[in-house]
Design an enzyme around this catalytic site. Structure first.
Site, PDB file in Angstrom:
ATOM      1  N   TYR A   1     -25.431  53.299 -28.856  1.00 39.87           N
ATOM      2  CA  TYR A   1     -25.723  53.151 -27.428  1.00 39.87           C
ATOM      3  C   TYR A   1     -24.546  53.586 -26.560  1.00 39.87           C
ATOM      4  O   TYR A   1     -24.745  54.098 -25.465  1.00 39.87           O
ATOM      5  CB  TYR A   1     -26.158  51.713 -27.095  1.00 39.87           C
ATOM      6  CG  TYR A   1     -27.653  51.571 -27.254  1.00 39.87           C
ATOM      7  CD1 TYR A   1     -28.512  52.045 -26.274  1.00 39.87           C
ATOM      8  CD2 TYR A   1     -28.204  51.016 -28.391  1.00 39.87           C
ATOM      9  CE1 TYR A   1     -29.883  51.962 -26.418  1.00 39.87           C
ATOM     10  CE2 TYR A   1     -29.578  50.926 -28.556  1.00 39.87           C
ATOM     11  CZ  TYR A   1     -30.413  51.397 -27.564  1.00 39.87           C
ATOM     12  OH  TYR A   1     -31.775  51.330 -27.703  1.00 39.87           O
TER      13      TYR A   1
ATOM     14  N   ARG B   1     -25.033  57.198 -26.312  1.00 40.03           N
ATOM     15  CA  ARG B   1     -26.131  57.514 -25.404  1.00 40.03           C
ATOM     16  C   ARG B   1     -25.720  57.296 -23.953  1.00 40.03           C
ATOM     17  O   ARG B   1     -26.047  58.091 -23.078  1.00 40.03           O
ATOM     18  CB  ARG B   1     -27.355  56.658 -25.743  1.00 40.03           C
ATOM     19  CG  ARG B   1     -27.992  57.023 -27.072  1.00 40.03           C
ATOM     20  CD  ARG B   1     -29.284  56.257 -27.312  1.00 40.03           C
ATOM     21  NE  ARG B   1     -30.219  56.419 -26.197  1.00 40.03           N
ATOM     22  CZ  ARG B   1     -31.437  55.871 -26.160  1.00 40.03           C
ATOM     23  NH1 ARG B   1     -31.859  55.132 -27.172  1.00 40.03           N
ATOM     24  NH2 ARG B   1     -32.216  56.054 -25.135  1.00 40.03           N
TER      25      ARG B   1
ATOM     26  N   GLN C   1     -40.944  54.611 -17.027  1.00 42.12           N
ATOM     27  CA  GLN C   1     -40.773  54.295 -18.452  1.00 42.12           C
ATOM     28  C   GLN C   1     -39.410  54.764 -18.945  1.00 42.12           C
ATOM     29  O   GLN C   1     -39.084  54.580 -20.115  1.00 42.12           O
ATOM     30  CB  GLN C   1     -41.883  54.989 -19.262  1.00 42.12           C
ATOM     31  CG  GLN C   1     -43.292  54.603 -18.804  1.00 42.12           C
ATOM     32  CD  GLN C   1     -44.360  55.516 -19.407  1.00 42.12           C
ATOM     33  OE1 GLN C   1     -44.848  55.264 -20.507  1.00 42.12           O
ATOM     34  NE2 GLN C   1     -44.726  56.569 -18.707  1.00 42.12           N
TER      35      GLN C   1
ATOM     36  N   HIS D   1     -39.067  49.775 -19.262  1.00 39.68           N
ATOM     37  CA  HIS D   1     -38.410  49.738 -20.576  1.00 39.68           C
ATOM     38  C   HIS D   1     -36.940  49.363 -20.472  1.00 39.68           C
ATOM     39  O   HIS D   1     -36.185  49.548 -21.417  1.00 39.68           O
ATOM     40  CB  HIS D   1     -38.571  51.090 -21.284  1.00 39.68           C
ATOM     41  CG  HIS D   1     -40.004  51.410 -21.641  1.00 39.68           C
ATOM     42  ND1 HIS D   1     -40.379  52.571 -22.254  1.00 39.68           N
ATOM     43  CD2 HIS D   1     -41.141  50.696 -21.469  1.00 39.68           C
ATOM     44  CE1 HIS D   1     -41.707  52.573 -22.440  1.00 39.68           C
ATOM     45  NE2 HIS D   1     -42.185  51.439 -21.965  1.00 39.68           N
TER      46      HIS D   1
ATOM     47  N   CYS E   1     -27.614  39.450 -22.451  1.00 40.11           N
ATOM     48  CA  CYS E   1     -27.172  38.517 -23.476  1.00 40.11           C
ATOM     49  C   CYS E   1     -28.335  38.195 -24.411  1.00 40.11           C
ATOM     50  O   CYS E   1     -29.409  37.797 -23.961  1.00 40.11           O
ATOM     51  CB  CYS E   1     -26.644  37.240 -22.825  1.00 40.11           C
ATOM     52  SG  CYS E   1     -26.167  36.008 -24.054  1.00 40.11           S
TER      53      CYS E   1
ATOM     54  N   GLY F   1     -44.699  63.532 -15.073  1.00 36.56           N
ATOM     55  CA  GLY F   1     -43.880  63.775 -16.256  1.00 36.56           C
ATOM     56  C   GLY F   1     -44.125  62.814 -17.404  1.00 36.56           C
ATOM     57  O   GLY F   1     -43.229  62.529 -18.177  1.00 36.56           O
TER      58      GLY F   1
ATOM     59  N   SER G   1     -47.283  61.766 -20.424  1.00 38.14           N
ATOM     60  CA  SER G   1     -48.629  61.993 -20.938  1.00 38.14           C
ATOM     61  C   SER G   1     -49.467  60.725 -20.805  1.00 38.14           C
ATOM     62  O   SER G   1     -50.666  60.745 -21.020  1.00 38.14           O
ATOM     63  CB  SER G   1     -48.564  62.422 -22.399  1.00 38.14           C
ATOM     64  OG  SER G   1     -47.840  61.482 -23.146  1.00 38.14           O
TER      65      SER G   1
ATOM     66  N   ASN H   1     -47.649  67.422 -14.001  1.00 32.18           N
ATOM     67  CA  ASN H   1     -47.155  67.581 -15.365  1.00 32.18           C
ATOM     68  C   ASN H   1     -47.227  69.059 -15.759  1.00 32.18           C
ATOM     69  O   ASN H   1     -48.145  69.756 -15.342  1.00 32.18           O
ATOM     70  CB  ASN H   1     -48.016  66.746 -16.336  1.00 32.18           C
ATOM     71  CG  ASN H   1     -47.231  66.279 -17.555  1.00 32.18           C
ATOM     72  OD1 ASN H   1     -46.248  65.551 -17.426  1.00 32.18           O
ATOM     73  ND2 ASN H   1     -47.640  66.704 -18.725  1.00 32.18           N
TER      74      ASN H   1
HETATM   75 ZN   LIG Z   1     -25.243  34.447 -22.551  1.00 36.48          ZN
END
Ligand SMILES: [Zn+2]
Length: 264
Positions: free
Chosen positions: A74, A77, A108, A136, A144, A209, A211, A235
């Site tokens: 991550y 990323r 999303q 998401h 946390c 953008g 599907s 799209n």
């Molecule tokens: Zn915590």
């Protein structure tokens, strides 16, 4: 809008008129809007992570088994997302939402680019912009895993190699995790209910953008349609939603959204 190539001027004009005249608009966006900002899909074509698939790292099981590995992924990323900026599609949506106060952007995407565009679009002295509903989660936030407290990540670190310590919650000292929905996890029920509430009340649902096949987000545009609202799709390719769309426009979201949403 006839300056947009390859677009039926009739459809684009109609879509523009519907959107500009709508009182309440809900927008659903997906990966296509981020692709134009260069946000990668993290399918690991490159070096360090090529032997991992997201389905193996973005899971609660992976975090329980090897949190340092998941955090290292991550951090990588985050460093890639930190190098990306909102594109003209994000900017056009953010400005439209500022002018049309009853607009809700539901996304999303986890890159936070709609949120960045919303904050950047607001002028000094404007009321705080309504922030997008990030179904998401957001890769730039920590949550946390013990008490649920959420914070902006303190640093967007550069590419990470090797193990590092796992960040701890400043409140309860529990292990922090990225504030994103992992494979096998449910979406935030309250956030989802807000998205459906806006979809039920919307005159128009604009889908950009995506599907729109992954549930439950896929039901958002259908909800607006079934309540008598219009569905406008943007799209590059037809999607399973296209046959039901009131107006379906083929093309990239950046130039198209500018043409549909910017004031004349
Ligand atoms: Zn915590």
């Amino acid at each position: 809008v006839d300056r947009v190539q390859g677009l039926s001027a009739d459809d684009a004009d109609r879509a523009r008129a519907v959107l500009q005249g709508a009182e309440r608009v809900v927008v659903l966006t997906g990966a296509g809007t981020s692709a134009e900002s260069g946000v990668p899909t993290f399918r690991g074509e490159e070096g360090l992570w090529r032997s991992f698939r997201p389905e193996e790292l973005a899971t609660p099981e992976a975090f329980a088994r090897d949190p340092e590995l998941v955090w290292t992924w991550y951090r990588w990323r985050r460093s890639l997302v930190a190098d990306c900026s909102p594109n003209p599609g994000h900017v056009a949506l953010a400005r439209f939402a500022l002018r049309h106060g009853a607009t809700t952007i539901v996304t999303q995407n986890v890159d936070g680019l709609h949120t960045r565009a919303a904050i950047e679009a607001a002028d000094v002295g404007d009321p705080a912009p309504a922030l997008p509903l990030e179904l998401h989660g957001a890769i730039g936030r920590d949550r946390c895993s013990a008490c649920g407290a959420v914070r902006e990540a303190l640093v967007l670190e550069g590419p990470a190699e090797g193990p590092r310590t796992i960040p701890r919650c400043p409140i309860c000292d529990g292990p922090l995790r990225p504030d994103v929905v992992w494979f096998g996890e449910a979406l935030d029920a309250e956030l989802l209910e807000r998205a459906f509430e806006r979809a039920r009340g919307a005159d128009v649902c604009l889908v950009v953008g995506t599907s729109a096949v992954v549930q439950p987000a896929a039901s958002i545009p259908i909800t607006t349609l079934e309540r008598g609202g219009a569905l406008i799709e943007v799209n590059p390719e037809p999607t399973p939603l296209t046959p039901r769309a009131t107006i379906s426009l083929r093309g990239k979201s950046g130039p198209l959204l500018g043409a549909l949403l910017d004031p004349a």
